[in-house]
Motif scaffolding. Structure first.
Motif, mmCIF file in Angstrom:
data_model
loop_
_atom_site.group_PDB
_atom_site.id
_atom_site.type_symbol
_atom_site.label_atom_id
_atom_site.label_comp_id
_atom_site.label_asym_id
_atom_site.label_seq_id
_atom_site.Cartn_x
_atom_site.Cartn_y
_atom_site.Cartn_z
ATOM 1 N N LYS A 136 11.277 24.393 52.512
ATOM 2 C CA LYS A 136 12.721 24.634 52.418
ATOM 3 C C LYS A 136 13.126 25.033 51.004
ATOM 4 O O LYS A 136 13.954 25.921 50.798
ATOM 5 C CB LYS A 136 13.472 23.380 52.859
ATOM 6 C CG LYS A 136 13.308 23.056 54.335
ATOM 7 C CD LYS A 136 13.978 21.761 54.721
ATOM 8 C CE LYS A 136 15.475 21.891 54.750
ATOM 9 N NZ LYS A 136 16.137 20.682 55.335
ATOM 10 N N LYS B 199 11.921 28.835 50.051
ATOM 11 C CA LYS B 199 12.249 29.945 50.950
ATOM 12 C C LYS B 199 12.775 31.180 50.237
ATOM 13 O O LYS B 199 12.458 32.309 50.604
ATOM 14 C CB LYS B 199 13.267 29.487 51.999
ATOM 15 C CG LYS B 199 12.617 28.782 53.179
ATOM 16 C CD LYS B 199 13.639 28.339 54.202
ATOM 17 C CE LYS B 199 14.389 29.519 54.778
ATOM 18 N NZ LYS B 199 15.298 29.113 55.868
ATOM 19 N N ASN B 200 13.578 30.983 49.216
ATOM 20 C CA ASN B 200 14.159 32.130 48.508
ATOM 21 C C ASN B 200 13.501 32.369 47.162
ATOM 22 O O ASN B 200 14.052 33.077 46.323
ATOM 23 C CB ASN B 200 15.669 31.904 48.317
ATOM 24 C CG ASN B 200 16.398 31.761 49.630
ATOM 25 O OD1 ASN B 200 16.156 32.518 50.560
ATOM 26 N ND2 ASN B 200 17.280 30.774 49.715
ATOM 27 N N GLU C 91 14.580 25.715 62.227
ATOM 28 C CA GLU C 91 15.527 26.290 61.266
ATOM 29 C C GLU C 91 15.065 27.687 60.843
ATOM 30 O O GLU C 91 15.870 28.608 60.712
ATOM 31 C CB GLU C 91 15.636 25.389 60.033
ATOM 32 C CG GLU C 91 16.512 24.172 60.227
ATOM 33 C CD GLU C 91 16.473 23.253 59.018
ATOM 34 O OE1 GLU C 91 16.091 23.713 57.923
ATOM 35 O OE2 GLU C 91 16.808 22.061 59.149
ATOM 36 N N GLU C 92 13.752 27.828 60.632
ATOM 37 C CA GLU C 92 13.222 29.126 60.210
ATOM 38 C C GLU C 92 13.376 30.162 61.323
ATOM 39 O O GLU C 92 13.763 31.302 61.078
ATOM 40 C CB GLU C 92 11.746 28.985 59.822
ATOM 41 C CG GLU C 92 11.076 30.270 59.371
ATOM 42 C CD GLU C 92 11.661 30.845 58.086
ATOM 43 O OE1 GLU C 92 11.285 31.983 57.738
ATOM 44 O OE2 GLU C 92 12.483 30.185 57.437
ATOM 45 N N TYR D 81 15.592 30.292 63.447
ATOM 46 C CA TYR D 81 17.016 30.530 63.674
ATOM 47 C C TYR D 81 17.600 31.532 62.667
ATOM 48 O O TYR D 81 18.738 31.955 62.796
ATOM 49 C CB TYR D 81 17.754 29.189 63.581
ATOM 50 C CG TYR D 81 19.032 29.113 64.367
ATOM 51 C CD1 TYR D 81 19.035 29.314 65.750
ATOM 52 C CD2 TYR D 81 20.239 28.807 63.740
ATOM 53 C CE1 TYR D 81 20.208 29.220 66.480
ATOM 54 C CE2 TYR D 81 21.420 28.707 64.467
ATOM 55 C CZ TYR D 81 21.398 28.921 65.840
ATOM 56 O OH TYR D 81 22.556 28.828 66.555
ATOM 57 N N GLN D 82 16.810 31.899 61.653
ATOM 58 C CA GLN D 82 17.307 32.789 60.612
ATOM 59 C C GLN D 82 17.444 34.220 61.144
ATOM 60 O O GLN D 82 16.635 34.675 61.957
ATOM 61 C CB GLN D 82 16.355 32.798 59.416
ATOM 62 C CG GLN D 82 16.171 31.459 58.744
ATOM 63 C CD GLN D 82 17.482 30.889 58.247
ATOM 64 O OE1 GLN D 82 18.241 31.567 57.574
ATOM 65 N NE2 GLN D 82 17.745 29.635 58.579
ATOM 66 N N LEU E 225 13.640 37.470 59.198
ATOM 67 C CA LEU E 225 12.425 36.667 59.236
ATOM 68 C C LEU E 225 11.246 37.427 58.677
ATOM 69 O O LEU E 225 11.130 38.635 58.859
ATOM 70 C CB LEU E 225 12.116 36.253 60.679
ATOM 71 C CG LEU E 225 13.211 35.476 61.416
ATOM 72 C CD1 LEU E 225 12.902 35.446 62.907
ATOM 73 C CD2 LEU E 225 13.325 34.070 60.887
ATOM 74 N N THR F 32 17.606 29.110 70.532
ATOM 75 C CA THR F 32 16.561 29.836 69.809
ATOM 76 C C THR F 32 15.301 29.919 70.656
ATOM 77 O O THR F 32 14.684 30.975 70.780
ATOM 78 C CB THR F 32 16.229 29.108 68.493
ATOM 79 O OG1 THR F 32 17.431 28.869 67.778
ATOM 80 C CG2 THR F 32 15.281 29.930 67.638
#
Length: 443
Positions: free
Chosen positions: A313, A316-317, A355-356, A358-359, A362, A413
């Motif tokens: 988490k 991720k960015n 959660e991933e 759901y982005q 991807l 999802t």
């Protein structure tokens, strides 16, 4: 007139490739005194730090190692400085995980083997310092070292790694010895009598006194975990005596706290941050290997899974490499029969995966790992058992998982990815298009 004729000297150096720059620096010590050679070696070491993996492979070829061999033989490069340079090359080859076989095919490699055999065969008055230096260079540089030499190296390097003084010089010596040992891959079989008592002493002393560098400690674990692949009897030691999962979780959490996750460009990292990132990846790879080999459960798995979920988490960015290894670990954990589905639930792995998925945007590799994780978890939850207590527990965990999915809206999802999951179930995984996300139905 040459294009570079009007270019200033410093600009001309910048225009050179890394290979040209390094070769130029390497030739300069030929006419230098020992102290000046040392300074040039330090400059070359700094250049190696800054190379990416492709640059590293292009520089450290057979020809370059042959050049180093020639300079040693002609005494234009001292053995002391050659060893220093070669250790630094090997250090970064290992840390950057570069597959480069230039050393394997070089005259220098042949010379090292001759020297190691000659020194080891001495009946008395072996030069142990020289042997350790040769062993470290060999293991750090050689692709797939032979078992014959490994069995020579291990006792000398473990002895070097046993030093407990906490001064910086000793810590660095121990770190290099353990890093070299960590390069002995899982295919190399050896008897426990050769290593187990010493490596246990090193790890247990660190757990009590914290005398090792972070890299040295990680390398000790990596060496031991590779032995597990051929020796299941090590499981009890790793899991319940040395507590690998607990220690790995603690180290990962500390590294995570030290990282600046708001930094968008890796080029902006300090050298220390860049090293810590590589170390964090080494721990993730080691944890991945651990679950791949281990068949003995421990409640500390939850702590390790939770640490990796948090890392994913946080990164991720910031770092695709850390994300990739984190989600790979969670996939391995979901597929591993030694890890319970309840461990994944408690460690927040299931939350992270959904959660991933759901982005809106991807990354393909992460998507594939997430889908594999979903398949593994749902498949295991569907497996019925004749044991009444186990069946009650399975149903209870299934209820918890699907309630969580419903609460967070993740059941939508799952529905949207139904065709992709079915596609994977039919074993067409490896013929997915380059853009895996094209197969998904947007919500």
């Amino acid at each position: 007139m040459s294009v570079c004729a009007n270019v200033k000297p410093e600009e001309r150096v910048q225009m050179m490739t890394k290979t040209e720059q390094f070769s130029k620096l390497l030739c300069e010590p030929e006419n230098c005194k020992e102290v000046e050679q040392m300074q040039k070696t330090v400059e070359m070491s700094e250049m190696i730090n800054e190379m990416n993996r492709d640059e590293f492979k292009s520089v450290f070829t057979k020809e370059l190692f042959d050049k180093i061999y020639q300079m040693i033989e002609e005494k234009t490069l001292s053995w002391r400085n050659a060893i220093l340079l070669l250790k630094h090359i090997g250090y970064w080859k290992t840390m950057k995980n570069v597959n480069a076989d230039g050393f394997n095919r070089s005259l220098l490699y042949e010379r090292f083997e001759e020297m190691i055999i000659k020194e080891e065969e001495k009946k008395e008055e072996k030069n142990e310092r020289l042997l350790v230096d040769l062993c470290e260079c060999y293991l750090l540089l050689k692709e797939y070292p032979s078992l014959e030499f490994i069995l020579i190296f291990v006792p000398f390097l473990l002895k070097a790694a046993l030093k407990k003084e906490e001064n910086e010089e000793t810590q660095k010596e121990v770190e290099i010895a353990l890093l070299a040992l960590s390069n002995i891959n899982e295919y190399s079989k050896m008897k426990q009598e050769l290593y187990l008592n010493v490596i246990k002493e090193i790890i247990q002393y660190q757990q009590k006194h914290r005398n090792l560098t972070k890299l040295a400690y990680q390398s000790a674990w990596r060496f031991l975990i590779y032995r597990l692949s051929n020796d299941e009897s090590l499981e009890e030691v790793l899991v319940n005596e040395l507590h690998l999962a607990r220690e790995a979780a603690r180290e990962l959490e500390e590294l995570t706290r030290n990282m600046d996750w708001n930094r968008k460009k890796e080029e902006e990292m300090s050298k220390e941050e860049a090293k810590e990132k590589l170390l964090l990846i080494r721990w993730l790879v080691t944890a991945d290997d651990y679950l791949s080999y281990c068949q003995l459960w421990n409640e500390e798995f939850v702590e390790l899974i939770g640490s990796v979920a948090q890392i994913f988490k946080a990164a991720k960015n910031n770092s695709s490499a850390i994300c990739n290894w984190s989600i790979s670990f969670l996939r391995v954990a979901a597929e591993s029969r030694v890890v319970k589905v309840d461990d994944l639930l408690k460690g927040k792995a299931i939350d992270v995966v959904f959660e991933e998925l759901y982005q809106p945007a991807l990354e393909d590799r992460n998507v594939c790992n997430c889908l594999d994780t979903v398949l593994a978890i749902t498949g295991r939850l569907e497996e019925k058992t004749d044991n009444e207590m186990e069946e009650v527990k399975r149903k209870e965990i299934s209820r918890k998982v699907f309630e969580k999915m419903e609460e967070e809206g993740y059941e939508d999802t799952t529905t949207s990815f139904y065709e992709t999951i079915d596609f994977l179930n039919n074993e067409y995984y490896y013929v997915l298009s380059l853009n895996v996300s094209d197969y998904f139905v947007n919500i």
